[in-house]
Design a protein around this motif. Sequence first.
Motif, PDB file in Angstrom:
ATOM      1  N   GLY A 116       4.308   2.905   3.226  1.00  0.00           N
ATOM      2  CA  GLY A 116       5.068   3.045   1.989  1.00  0.00           C
ATOM      3  C   GLY A 116       5.026   1.819   1.100  1.00  0.00           C
ATOM      4  N   ASN A 117       5.365   2.009  -0.132  1.00  0.00           N
ATOM      5  CA  ASN A 117       5.489   0.895  -1.081  1.00  0.00           C
ATOM      6  C   ASN A 117       6.347   1.324  -2.263  1.00  0.00           C
ATOM      7  OD1 ASN A 117       3.030   2.273  -2.387  1.00  0.00           O
ATOM      8  ND2 ASN A 117       2.184   1.393  -0.506  1.00  0.00           N
ATOM      9  N   THR A 123       2.430  -6.076   1.179  1.00  0.00           N
ATOM     10  CA  THR A 123       1.600  -5.271   2.083  1.00  0.00           C
ATOM     11  C   THR A 123       1.899  -5.663   3.536  1.00  0.00           C
ATOM     12  OG1 THR A 123      -0.641  -4.519   2.542  1.00  0.00           O
ATOM     13  CG2 THR A 123      -0.404  -6.865   2.022  1.00  0.00           C
ATOM     14  N   SER A 147       1.439  -4.873  -2.338  1.00  0.00           N
ATOM     15  CA  SER A 147       0.925  -3.659  -1.700  1.00  0.00           C
ATOM     16  C   SER A 147      -0.568  -3.418  -1.935  1.00  0.00           C
ATOM     17  CB  SER A 147       1.707  -2.463  -2.267  1.00  0.00           C
ATOM     18  OG  SER A 147       1.101  -1.274  -1.879  1.00  0.00           O
ATOM     19  N   SER A 148      -1.216  -2.856  -0.920  1.00  0.00           N
ATOM     20  CA  SER A 148      -2.631  -2.468  -1.060  1.00  0.00           C
ATOM     21  C   SER A 148      -2.779  -1.256  -1.987  1.00  0.00           C
ATOM     22  CB  SER A 148      -3.211  -2.146   0.318  1.00  0.00           C
ATOM     23  OG  SER A 148      -2.445  -1.114   0.920  1.00  0.00           O
TER      24      SER A 148
HETATM   25  P1  13P Z   1       1.041  -1.345   1.888  1.00  0.00           P
HETATM   26  O1  13P Z   1       1.862  -1.951   3.012  1.00  0.00           O
HETATM   27  O2  13P Z   1      -0.192  -2.166   1.604  1.00  0.00           O
HETATM   28  O3  13P Z   1       1.857  -1.105   0.675  1.00  0.00           O
HETATM   29  O4  13P Z   1       0.484   0.049   2.389  1.00  0.00           O
HETATM   30  C1  13P Z   1       1.317   1.007   2.967  1.00  0.00           C
HETATM   31  C2  13P Z   1       0.839   2.410   2.731  1.00  0.00           C
HETATM   32  O5  13P Z   1       1.598   3.337   2.946  1.00  0.00           O
HETATM   33  C3  13P Z   1      -0.526   2.683   2.256  1.00  0.00           C
HETATM   34  O6  13P Z   1      -0.632   4.012   1.896  1.00  0.00           O
END
Ligand code: 13P
Length: 273
Positions: free
Chosen positions: A30-31, A46, A75-76
């Motif tokens: 999640g993000n 992330t 976040s990615s």
């Molecule tokens: P991140 O921790 O990089 O935000 O990624 C979590 C995620 O749910 C990717 O779909």
Amino acid sequence: MKKTEDEHRREICEVGRWVHQREYIAATDGNISVRLDNQRVLATPTLMSKGMMQPDDLAIVDYQGKKILGRRNASSELAMHLLIYRRRPDVQAVVHAHPPVATGYAAANLPLNLALISEVVLALGCIPVAEYGTPGTPELTDALAPLVGQYDAILMANHGVVTYGADLLSAYMRMETVEHFARISLVSHLLGRQALLSREEVGKLAEARARYFGATGAPVAPLSEVCPVTADGRRVPARPAGEPGTPAGDRFWVSREELEALIDEAVKSAKVR
Ligand code: 13P
């Protein structure tokens, strides 16, 4: 009154705890992000549990995704958040999570687009499924791009759900609505009957929707266009078209046993002749 950056930081951490406690995410899934101004976005880090964040774990980035401030990397999935902010000037916050029932629909490639519950039709219209795209790549943003303008909540095939709104609370509440509606849809499916609202009733909800949400910039496209399968007022069988046992146009489905029995019968009657 405009919130301070500190208030936004605290609120994102709070919403992170809510999505974690409600099991909309597991591990580091999640993000969440908030638009601070037209130069900067505040985003979750992330590779960290979004249920265990402190305000200074968050990162500030620009609209190209470049980090401006923060000891952790953002976040990615930042590109997904930035796409939504670019396409929807009315949106101030984005929440991405993997709530299990709605994500089950996403994994089955089934949209939540039946007019089953008036409040959901009113609040969200229907919830489409974006094609699958590898997380963190342009494939994912390319799949979302055609849908972002018309919907406030999108299932992401084989991945999860993204919701957004005029503030963080409404983005979060849309996530709750999607998961709640996914559960209701699943129960009505299991009960074996899904009695849709009529075209006329859906039309009245569409009018009310334009009245309630028109000014906030939320999509007000005619529901008959946005949710094509909701408007016909038919009482549909529980199983979606194309699944075993459900008529789908000229095609019909039979089990292996039924097929073998049909073949046996045809062979027998051919021998008699
Ligand atoms: P991140 O921790 O990089 O935000 O990624 C979590 C995620 O749910 C990717 O779909």
